[in-house]
Design an enzyme around this catalytic site. Structure first.
Site, PDB file in Angstrom:
ATOM      1  CG  HIS A  58      27.762   3.679 -45.121  1.00 14.52           C
ATOM      2  ND1 HIS A  58      27.099   5.026 -44.509  1.00 14.52           N
ATOM      3  CD2 HIS A  58      28.051   3.260 -43.620  1.00 14.52           C
ATOM      4  CE1 HIS A  58      26.728   4.880 -42.770  1.00 14.52           C
ATOM      5  NE2 HIS A  58      26.900   3.958 -42.787  1.00 14.52           N
ATOM      6  CD  GLU A  60      27.172   6.689 -49.858  1.00 12.89           C
ATOM      7  OE1 GLU A  60      26.845   7.553 -49.827  1.00 12.89           O
ATOM      8  OE2 GLU A  60      27.479   5.683 -49.462  1.00 12.89           O
ATOM      9  CB  CYS A  95      29.794   8.492 -47.708  1.00 11.25           C
ATOM     10  SG  CYS A  95      29.104   6.928 -46.316  1.00 11.25           S
ATOM     11  CD  GLU A 318       4.716 -15.633 -44.612  1.00 11.64           C
ATOM     12  OE1 GLU A 318       3.980 -16.180 -45.493  1.00 11.64           O
ATOM     13  OE2 GLU A 318       5.649 -15.370 -44.963  1.00 11.64           O
TER      14      GLU A 318
END
Length: 389
Positions: A58, A60, A95, A318
């Site tokens: 992740h 961090e 984390c 698009e």
């Protein structure tokens, strides 16, 4: 963006840098959110990181690893992260453990984790360990970063980006409709960066038959900021008129198995549809809208099938004005990216950004909010989001 009367705090600037980093992982982290992080010491960013790919470290952890590689003591820094650090075991360890192990004493968070199963867990764990935690810096910006994640958590469909380019007076083509670029080269390059972040590109039948597009991402894999492991997006064509299986269209010649045609339920049952299926092309018959919901094809089931059957999480439409308006009216546009070129066509018969309805009052207009602006060469790139309820 701040106005000339507003002041920008250092906290905001550091969080905006973290947000820029987060976008580098867009698409590659799906179905997880994109997250960015920076370490700050003495008023300067000294280390950076972002969530690069699903299942990988992740933001961090990447940021702390960057600091370690530079010999920087994270304990003497403030950590800025766009999303509340996780406090649960997933594909990677929590984390919060990495932050505490590094000795970080202050953490600034953009927005809390919206996942009902873990909301507040990361903040509580850090504060319980004595970390000084601030939440809500550039919260709207950081909340926009995880709109995709919220869509995946609360619905069974893809997150959908509508991309268009127009002149200042809102025209996407001259009245003749011949394929001509409206925006400049930098904007066109940026569109390919968008394509690198999605798993499907959607156009209408007029674009398919008139332009014979490739609908591929044509950026070098070494391009800075390009997600790792980029794969070419599916080519989705919305049309009631199916082509012949061995016709000379680029998509059917080069990658028929990556083509998906959204058509009427009647057309999906024809011999022409069966011939295309024999080549590996996907032919999906969509139901018609009925009653007060409008007219034309109902696209909601198709976006669900893209995610469930073909593992698509983000799409890029698009199409022209009619397809664009239909998707908006059906509530299927999560983000609208407009490249505004410094040109004026001045022709009422030119093709408009949105078309297909006779609207009598301004109260019937679809409400959007401006989320981000940035220059793209001579053009202006405007990113809009539907107004939150």
């Amino acid at each position: 963006m701040p106005t000339c009367l507003e002041t920008t705090s250092p906290l905001d600037l550091f969080m905006r840098r973290a947000a820029e980093l987060a976008l580098r992982g867009r698409g590659a982290t799906a179905p997880n959110p994109c997250v960015g992080a920076v370490l700050v010491k003495d008023g300067a960013v000294v280390a950076e990181g972002w969530h690069k790919t699903h299942g990988g470290p992740h933001a961090e952890v990447e940021c702390l690893a960057d600091a370690a590689s530079k010999g920087i003591d994270a304990a003497a820094c403030t950590l800025f992260v766009t999303l509340e650090p996780c406090n649960h075991q997933g594909k990677t360890p929590p984390c919060t453990q990495a932050v505490l192990k590094a000795g970080v004493k202050r953490v600034v968070i953009g927005c809390g984790d919206p996942n009902q199963d873990v909301t507040g867990g990361g903040v509580e764990a850090l504060r319980a360990a004595g970390v000084d935690v601030t939440v809500g810096v550039e919260e709207a910006l950081c909340r926009d970063l995880i709109d995709e994640f919220i869509t995946w958590k609360t619905t069974s469909r893809t997150y959908n980006i509508l991309k268009m380019a127009s002149t200042i007076d809102g025209k996407i083509a001259a009245r003749g409709g011949r394929p001509q670029s409206v925006s400049g080269p930098q904007s066109q390059q940026d569109v390919h960066r968008l394509r690198s972040q999605v798993q499907a590109v959607i156009v209408g039948g007029n674009t398919f038959y008139g332009d014979n597009p490739q609908l591929t991402c044509r950026l070098e894999t070494e391009t800075p900021g390009l997600p790792q492991g980029v794969c070419q997006p599916l080519a989705v064509i919305v049309t009631s008129k199916l082509p012949k299986a061995y016709s000379n269209y680029t998509i059917l010649r080069q990658r028929p198995q990556q083509a998906v045609f959204w058509t009427s339920e009647y057309s999906a049952k024809t011999p022409l549809a069966d011939e295309l299926r024999e080549r590996g092309t996907h032919i999906w018959g969509l139901p018609e809208l009925s009653g007060s919901t409008g007219h034309g094809l109902n696209f909601a089931p198709a976006f669900e099938r893209l995610r469930q059957e073909l593992s698509a999480h983000i799409t890029l439409c698009e199409g022209g004005g009619h397809l664009a308006l239909s998707l908006c009216r059906q509530g299927l546009v999560d983000e609208f990216v407009l490249y505004l070129a410094p040109r004026v066509l001045g022709d009422a018969e030119g093709k408009s950004l949105f078309a297909g309805e006779a609207v009598q009052t301004m109260e019937q207009a679809l409400p959007f909010r401006l989320a981000h602006t940035v220059s793209c060469g001579e053009d202006l790139k405007l990113t809009y989001k539907p107004r939150r309820k």
